[in-house]
Design a protein around this motif. Sequence first.
Motif, PDB file in Angstrom:
ATOM      1  N   VAL A 287     101.498  97.482  32.441  1.00  0.00           N
ATOM      2  CA  VAL A 287     101.334  98.224  31.181  1.00  0.00           C
ATOM      3  C   VAL A 287     100.450  99.432  31.455  1.00  0.00           C
ATOM      4  N   LYS A 288     100.855 100.567  30.939  1.00  0.00           N
ATOM      5  CA  LYS A 288     100.073 101.795  31.091  1.00  0.00           C
ATOM      6  C   LYS A 288      99.316 102.068  29.788  1.00  0.00           C
ATOM      7  N   VAL A 289      98.132 102.682  29.915  1.00  0.00           N
ATOM      8  CA  VAL A 289      97.297 102.917  28.732  1.00  0.00           C
ATOM      9  C   VAL A 289      96.810 104.370  28.740  1.00  0.00           C
ATOM     10  N   VAL A 290      96.907 105.002  27.561  1.00  0.00           N
ATOM     11  CA  VAL A 290      96.418 106.368  27.370  1.00  0.00           C
ATOM     12  C   VAL A 290      95.491 106.376  26.165  1.00  0.00           C
ATOM     13  N   GLY A 291      94.365 107.067  26.290  1.00  0.00           N
ATOM     14  CA  GLY A 291      93.439 107.213  25.179  1.00  0.00           C
ATOM     15  C   GLY A 291      93.450 108.624  24.621  1.00  0.00           C
ATOM     16  N   PHE A 292      92.442 108.916  23.800  1.00  0.00           N
ATOM     17  CA  PHE A 292      92.331 110.243  23.202  1.00  0.00           C
ATOM     18  C   PHE A 292      90.849 110.540  22.987  1.00  0.00           C
ATOM     19  N   ASP A 293      90.402 111.701  23.421  1.00  0.00           N
ATOM     20  CA  ASP A 293      89.047 112.271  23.254  1.00  0.00           C
ATOM     21  C   ASP A 293      88.427 112.643  24.596  1.00  0.00           C
ATOM     22  N   ASP A 294      88.479 111.717  25.561  1.00  0.00           N
ATOM     23  CA  ASP A 294      87.769 111.855  26.838  1.00  0.00           C
ATOM     24  C   ASP A 294      86.270 111.824  26.637  1.00  0.00           C
ATOM     25  N   ILE A 295      85.787 110.740  26.004  1.00  0.00           N
ATOM     26  CA  ILE A 295      84.349 110.527  25.899  1.00  0.00           C
ATOM     27  C   ILE A 295      83.777 110.274  27.291  1.00  0.00           C
ATOM     28  N   SER A 296      82.478 110.334  27.431  1.00  0.00           N
ATOM     29  CA  SER A 296      81.869 110.264  28.763  1.00  0.00           C
ATOM     30  C   SER A 296      82.146 108.929  29.454  1.00  0.00           C
ATOM     31  N   GLN A 297      82.329 107.847  28.682  1.00  0.00           N
ATOM     32  CA  GLN A 297      82.578 106.540  29.291  1.00  0.00           C
ATOM     33  C   GLN A 297      83.981 106.424  29.887  1.00  0.00           C
ATOM     34  N   SER A 298      84.863 107.364  29.576  1.00  0.00           N
ATOM     35  CA  SER A 298      86.259 107.238  30.019  1.00  0.00           C
ATOM     36  C   SER A 298      86.412 107.328  31.535  1.00  0.00           C
ATOM     37  N   HIS A 299      85.494 108.028  32.180  1.00  0.00           N
ATOM     38  CA  HIS A 299      85.624 108.144  33.636  1.00  0.00           C
ATOM     39  C   HIS A 299      84.908 107.014  34.372  1.00  0.00           C
ATOM     40  N   TRP A 300      84.219 106.123  33.641  1.00  0.00           N
ATOM     41  CA  TRP A 300      83.569 104.985  34.299  1.00  0.00           C
ATOM     42  C   TRP A 300      84.621 104.184  35.069  1.00  0.00           C
ATOM     43  N   ARG A 301      84.257 103.705  36.222  1.00  0.00           N
ATOM     44  CA  ARG A 301      85.230 103.074  37.114  1.00  0.00           C
ATOM     45  C   ARG A 301      85.852 101.824  36.502  1.00  0.00           C
TER      46      ARG A 301
END
Length: 350
Positions: A287-301
């Motif tokens: 399953v693939k997942v896409v979000g919206f906003d790109d908050i700072s936590q989004s790049h957390w590993r």
Amino acid sequence: MTNKLNETPQRITAETVAEAAKVSRAAVSRAFNPDAPLKPEKRASILRIAEELGYVPDRAARALVTRRTHLVGMIVPDVCSPWESQEIDALTTALQAEGFATLLFKTRTDFSMDETLLAYMRGFNPDSVIAFTENVRPPILARFLDRAVPIYINYLMDEEPAGGLRTREPEALYDRIDVDQWEGMEQAVALLAGYGCRRIAYLSGKRDSLAEQARRRTLEVLMARRGLNPPIIIPGDFSYDTGHAGTLDLFRLGEGADAVFAANDESAFGALDALRYELKRRVPEDVKVVGFDDISQSHWRSYNLTTVKVDLEARTRALVRLILRRLKDPAASALSETVRTRLVVRGTVG
């Protein structure tokens, strides 16, 4: 014997500065007003002497003369969620750098605002008010403002040049930030379709939110243009917990999906954790997942989320520009700035 440590220090006034600089009291006032006529060398001399004496202009007194309070009100629906807290922090920092202080007002859970609180806000006579919620409508807010023109966030529908808030509120003057979601969402749908996703679920936000309505409609249009069936709707409210629970329901009670497109990053995190830990699905293989906003936590590993980015720095700069443009030209017609979106590809699609 008098204890000098207990003596009240002498208050430095504009008259004190005027006497030391050998100028009039009016010249001191003009020196602290960048728009007032004064020879540059005289202004520099007065400001230097004022600094040496430790003089700070009385904001209230200056406001009576300039009709500017250097206060900006912010009406927000939430102060704890990641996006709102990061935007408040960035905007407060940027406004302070321009010499403004901020006033924060929080709405009810339905995004409305008590009129008593609006009347209280009017007492501060802010130079500008930014409404980060749609339910405090421009005609309502205008009744509680003096000279300030409010700023609203407008989420454009589809790829049209205008839509949403602007077309529904012609009777009240307000400035706006137009968030163009089209480009970033188009990139996201193209990426999912390119990987063969056919059953795409949409994890929604709060039903009454203008941002939610624009995102859902735009996603539906984009998927239809690629010959895909309409998205499977997972009812949500932008929160982690609802995103988590809704994703469990989709796979345990429904037929699941190839991909989950979430209305924001926080709910996408809930979907990711449900898929990985309760449902034992591999992301992105199953399953693939896409979000919206790109908050700072989004790049957390631990999340490494693919998301449609709203550039927070660009949005903050645009808001500050609107405030400064309006103060420079109070009689101008409605002002606007556009903030675009783009897809940031990370590990949840691939």
